[in-house]
Design an enzyme around this catalytic site. Structure first.
Site, PDB file in Angstrom:
ATOM      1  N   CYS A 108       2.450 -37.673 -23.876  1.00  0.00           N
ATOM      2  CA  CYS A 108       2.924 -36.313 -23.616  1.00  0.00           C
ATOM      3  C   CYS A 108       3.823 -36.291 -22.371  1.00  0.00           C
ATOM      4  CB  CYS A 108       1.726 -35.379 -23.448  1.00  0.00           C
ATOM      5  SG  CYS A 108       2.167 -33.647 -23.234  1.00  0.00           S
ATOM      6  N   CYS A 109       3.378 -36.960 -21.297  1.00  0.00           N
ATOM      7  CA  CYS A 109       4.201 -37.029 -20.076  1.00  0.00           C
ATOM      8  C   CYS A 109       5.517 -37.739 -20.358  1.00  0.00           C
ATOM      9  CB  CYS A 109       3.466 -37.775 -18.958  1.00  0.00           C
ATOM     10  SG  CYS A 109       2.293 -36.770 -18.025  1.00  0.00           S
ATOM     11  N   CYS A 156       1.023 -29.415 -14.802  1.00  0.00           N
ATOM     12  CA  CYS A 156       0.984 -28.599 -16.017  1.00  0.00           C
ATOM     13  C   CYS A 156      -0.389 -27.941 -16.160  1.00  0.00           C
ATOM     14  CB  CYS A 156       1.241 -29.472 -17.237  1.00  0.00           C
ATOM     15  SG  CYS A 156       2.896 -30.169 -17.288  1.00  0.00           S
ATOM     16  N   CYS A 207      -3.478 -29.812 -17.689  1.00  0.00           N
ATOM     17  CA  CYS A 207      -3.908 -31.055 -17.018  1.00  0.00           C
ATOM     18  C   CYS A 207      -4.252 -30.852 -15.553  1.00  0.00           C
ATOM     19  CB  CYS A 207      -2.813 -32.108 -17.142  1.00  0.00           C
ATOM     20  SG  CYS A 207      -2.394 -32.482 -18.843  1.00  0.00           S
ATOM     21  N   CYS A 256       2.141 -39.143 -13.355  1.00  0.00           N
ATOM     22  CA  CYS A 256       2.763 -38.849 -14.649  1.00  0.00           C
ATOM     23  C   CYS A 256       3.770 -39.924 -15.049  1.00  0.00           C
ATOM     24  CB  CYS A 256       3.422 -37.486 -14.650  1.00  0.00           C
ATOM     25  SG  CYS A 256       4.406 -37.188 -13.199  1.00  0.00           S
TER      26      CYS A 256
HETATM   27  S1  SF4 Z   1       0.982 -33.213 -17.237  1.00  0.00           S
HETATM   28 FE1  SF4 Z   1      -0.176 -32.856 -19.151  1.00  0.00          FE
HETATM   29  S2  SF4 Z   1       0.905 -31.235 -20.299  1.00  0.00           S
HETATM   30 FE2  SF4 Z   1       2.260 -31.975 -18.628  1.00  0.00          FE
HETATM   31  S3  SF4 Z   1       3.549 -33.449 -19.621  1.00  0.00           S
HETATM   32 FE3  SF4 Z   1       1.837 -34.617 -18.731  1.00  0.00          FE
HETATM   33  S4  SF4 Z   1       0.199 -34.709 -20.311  1.00  0.00           S
HETATM   34 FE4  SF4 Z   1       1.757 -33.171 -20.952  1.00  0.00          FE
END
Ligand code: SF4
Length: 245
Positions: free
Chosen positions: A124-125, A207, A210, A239
């Site tokens: 996701c990151c 985010c 998280c 991240c």
């Molecule tokens: S911090 Fe969490 S929601 Fe944001 S990009 Fe990374 S995994 Fe995705």
């Protein structure tokens, strides 16, 4: 005025040693003169607020050619973070550009399933932060960050000026040697806006899915790690933006 020179990784490393005793303001002034395109990236944390204020004071609106402010807009930041962006823009007379992923949250859910952050936060990151940053920095010569040595073990060796191999740009960390206390003292002294979530127990704010108040996971130890409260269900603490690949 002479055109800024092209910087090689070795030249950046050599200059780095000479900047280690300089003040953050002097580092920023030097960077703006040395590089043609300088971009401050911020997640609107306290260090980013301080740097934005320093840069805005140094460069009047008519003198900001080549200076960009940006944040990675994952689409799932806290409302308080988006509100802080607006407050800073109004107070400092800057525009903070949103750098977005190529795919929307809905498209991500269609391809990878709902709530990817719960199952595969690295992926996701990568989609929502790492790749957009990489694309954006292709158009820059220097990247200014709020990274500080006291934030975590992985940041202990941070220098004021580094060569970022991953993005092939100079990385400028003007507050590398500052402490958390120095940052907050600066914010108090200049009465700068900051994210109200810090007053509700969040030392580091990323985010929404998280980020938790640090006390939820760290007991009374949240002061020990300024990035506590991020990805509490996982081993992850970064991240990937500030890690060499
Ligand atoms: S911090 Fe969490 S929601 Fe944001 S990009 Fe990374 S995994 Fe995705």
């Amino acid at each position: 005025m002479n055109a800024p020179r092209r910087w090689t990784p070795d030249a950046v490393r050599a200059r780095s040693r000479r900047l280690e005793e300089s003040s953050p303001q002097a580092v920023l002034r030097w960077a703006r003169g040395a590089f043609e395109r300088v971009a401050q990236g911020t997640g609107f944390g306290p260090s980013g607020v301080v740097i934005m204020h320093m840069l805005a004071r140094q460069a009047a609106p008519g003198e900001r050619d080549g200076l960009t402010f940006f944040f990675l807009d994952t689409g799932v930041l806290f409302e308080e973070t988006y509100a802080l962006r607006e407050r800073l823009e109004a107070r400092l007379g800057v525009h903070v550009r949103a750098v977005e992923p190529r795919i929307s949250l809905q498209e991500q859910a269609n391809v990878c399933g709902e709530a990817l952050w719960d199952r595969a936060p690295d992926q996701c990151c990568h989609i929502r932060k790492v790749r957009p940053l990489k694309r954006f920095l292709r158009g820059q010569d220097a990247w200014v960050t709020g990274v500080r040595r006291d934030q975590s073990e992985t940041r202990r060796e941070t220098k004021r000026l580094e060569w970022d191999e991953t993005h092939a740009v100079a990385k400028v960390n003007p507050l590398a040697a500052w402490t958390r206390e120095q940052v907050w003292a600066y914010i108090d002294r200049h009465d700068l806006p900051y994210n109200p979530l810090h007053d509700r127990g969040y030392p580091s704010i990323g985010c929404r899915p998280c980020t938790e108040p640090a006390a939820a996971a760290a007991g009374d130890d949240e002061e020990e790690n300024a990035r506590a409260g991020r990805w509490n269900e996982h081993e992850k603490t970064e991240c990937g933006l500030h890690l060499a690949e």
